[in-house]
Design an enzyme around this catalytic site. Structure first.
Site, PDB file in Angstrom:
ATOM      1  N   HIS A 105      27.630  -4.574   4.728  1.00 37.76           N
ATOM      2  CA  HIS A 105      27.202  -3.802   5.907  1.00 37.76           C
ATOM      3  C   HIS A 105      26.308  -4.632   6.830  1.00 37.76           C
ATOM      4  O   HIS A 105      26.226  -4.351   8.016  1.00 37.76           O
ATOM      5  CB  HIS A 105      26.470  -2.534   5.455  1.00 37.76           C
ATOM      6  CG  HIS A 105      25.136  -2.804   4.810  1.00 37.76           C
ATOM      7  ND1 HIS A 105      25.001  -3.103   3.468  1.00 37.76           N
ATOM      8  CD2 HIS A 105      23.876  -2.871   5.331  1.00 37.76           C
ATOM      9  CE1 HIS A 105      23.726  -3.316   3.192  1.00 37.76           C
ATOM     10  NE2 HIS A 105      23.014  -3.191   4.297  1.00 37.76           N
TER      11      HIS A 105
ATOM     12  N   HIS B 182      10.991  -3.393   7.363  1.00 36.97           N
ATOM     13  CA  HIS B 182      11.539  -2.439   6.387  1.00 36.97           C
ATOM     14  C   HIS B 182      11.557  -3.062   4.997  1.00 36.97           C
ATOM     15  O   HIS B 182      11.543  -4.289   4.861  1.00 36.97           O
ATOM     16  CB  HIS B 182      12.929  -1.930   6.766  1.00 36.97           C
ATOM     17  CG  HIS B 182      14.070  -2.915   6.664  1.00 36.97           C
ATOM     18  ND1 HIS B 182      14.075  -4.151   7.259  1.00 36.97           N
ATOM     19  CD2 HIS B 182      15.268  -2.828   6.038  1.00 36.97           C
ATOM     20  CE1 HIS B 182      15.222  -4.769   7.017  1.00 36.97           C
ATOM     21  NE2 HIS B 182      15.966  -3.992   6.258  1.00 36.97           N
TER      22      HIS B 182
HETATM   23  O1  LIG Z   1      21.940  -1.937  -0.239  1.00 37.83           O
HETATM   24  C1  LIG Z   1      21.034  -2.705   0.020  1.00 37.83           C
HETATM   25  O2  LIG Z   1      20.887  -3.715  -0.634  1.00 37.83           O
HETATM   26  C2  LIG Z   1      20.051  -2.484   1.161  1.00 37.83           C
HETATM   27  C3  LIG Z   1      20.501  -1.437   2.136  1.00 37.83           C
HETATM   28  C4  LIG Z   1      19.635  -1.316   3.388  1.00 37.83           C
HETATM   29  C5  LIG Z   1      18.846  -0.152   3.596  1.00 37.83           C
HETATM   30  C6  LIG Z   1      18.064  -0.038   4.738  1.00 37.83           C
HETATM   31  C7  LIG Z   1      18.027  -1.036   5.709  1.00 37.83           C
HETATM   32  C8  LIG Z   1      18.786  -2.189   5.524  1.00 37.83           C
HETATM   33  O3  LIG Z   1      18.744  -3.229   6.417  1.00 37.83           O
HETATM   34  C9  LIG Z   1      19.602  -2.317   4.367  1.00 37.83           C
HETATM   35  O4  LIG Z   1      20.358  -3.421   4.256  1.00 37.83           O
HETATM   36 FE   LIG Z   2      19.857  -5.025   5.587  1.00 35.06          FE
END
Ligand SMILES: O=C(O)CCc1cccc(O)c1O
Ligand SMILES: [Fe+2]
Length: 312
Positions: free
Chosen positions: A115, A179
């Site tokens: 993602h 974050h």
């Molecule tokens: O599944 C993961 O390892 C992390 C997922 C994920 C959650 C919030 C903000 C992000 O940028 C992100 O990548």
């Molecule tokens: Fe991320």
């Protein structure tokens, strides 16, 4: 060559753990505007700087930087699986150019991306394969990291390559801002987690679902006293955006990795993709940038920002 840039946060919790309808509508509007601008620009090439979150890259061999000549989306969270439209020969040429510029970079002829790369492609172009793309992965999640000054050097080398192309090029950076989702650390990890971080490629559907459920659960309490994760830091985010908008890229060379982790969370280092993107644009000439959107969104575990820039 004509170049435009967009840098934006990604969050796989969009659609899975949403904030109130007003905030969702605001972000939808910001993304719709960004997508319309991309559509109007009609890029002939997208160069995307993206992180990976232990989906394509693991500690069996963790490169600081990678260029992919072919890439498949793992389809994590709500993202589309399948191949990206990577411009294979141009990606190879870019790799040679970056190496010739004294920046060491790894090469993958078959990279899995997550993602961190695909969400932004989908949001800005409607799919993962709409335009020819060169994915450049910058390690932003699996310490130790190369210093920020090296990320800037990488971006500059890529920018000098872009400047020589007779194409409309869209440069993307994706991730951040402040974050800290619950991504495990290898240091002191229990055996099973260490095994995943070293050799966890192609997890079972059950393992992937469990991981995603953990992220959603973390989003439900993020920013409250119940959460153990470093909270969002809007001041840090806005100062970082200002630095980019004002073109003060030289200050990035002094960024301290540990201080950023403490102030803005361990995953704030995804802004490395923004650093590379802006350094690339700056290497093609003077630019004008603007902040399109910013909000600290706990439900999404994201200091959520959208920034655009183009050559003067
Ligand atoms: O599944 C993961 O390892 C992390 C997922 C994920 C959650 C919030 C903000 C992000 O940028 C992100 O990548
Ligand atoms: Fe991320």
């Amino acid at each position: 060559m004509t170049v435009k840039l967009k840098c934006l946060s990604h969050t796989p919790l969009r659609g899975l753990n949403d904030p109130g309808a007003a905030v969702v509508a605001e972000v939808d509007a910001a993304l719709a505007k960004a997508r319309a601008e991309v559509e109007a620009f009609d890029p002939e090439l997208i160069v995307i700087f993206a992180p990976d979150h232990y989906n394509g890259l693991f500690y069996d061999l963790m490169p600081p930087f990678v260029i992919a000549t072919a890439a498949d989306s793992v389809g994590d969270y709500l993202t589309q699986p399948g191949p990206l439209s990577v411009d294979r020969s141009l990606a190879l040429e870019l790799t040679r150019h970056v190496l010739d510029s004294d920046v060491d970079i790894a090469l993958s002829h078959r990279l899995q991306v997550d993602h961190g790369c695909t969400q932004t492609l989908e949001e800005l172009t409607g799919s993962i394969d709409r335009y020819p793309v060169i994915p450049i992965i910058i390690n932003s999640v699996a310490p130790p990291f190369a210093p920020y000054r090296r990320v800037r050097k990488l971006g500059e080398a890529v920018g000098r390559f872009i400047a020589k192309l007779d194409k409309r090029v869209l440069i993307l950076g994706t991730g951040g801002l402040s974050h800290e989702p619950p991504v495990p650390l290898l240091a002191d990890a229990p055996e099973a987690i260490a095994e995943f971080l070293i050799a966890g490629r192609n997890p079972t559907p059950e393992a992937r679902a469990a991981r995603q459920a953990r992220t959603i659960a973390a989003g439900k309490i993020y920013g409250t006293s119940e959460s153990l994760q470093t909270p969002l830091n809007a001041d840090w985010d806005l100062a970082f955006i200002d630095l980019l908008v004002q073109g003060r890229l030289d200050e990035i060379d002094e960024f301290k990795i540990d201080e950023i982790s403490k102030a803005a969370g361990r995953s704030a280092h995804e802004v490395r993709t923004w650093v590379a993107a802006f350094a690339a644009l700056a290497a093609t000439g003077a630019y004008t940038a603007r902040q399109d959107y910013y909000r600290a969104i706990n439900e999404w575990i994201a200091g959520y920002g959208v920034v655009s820039a183009e050559q003067n």
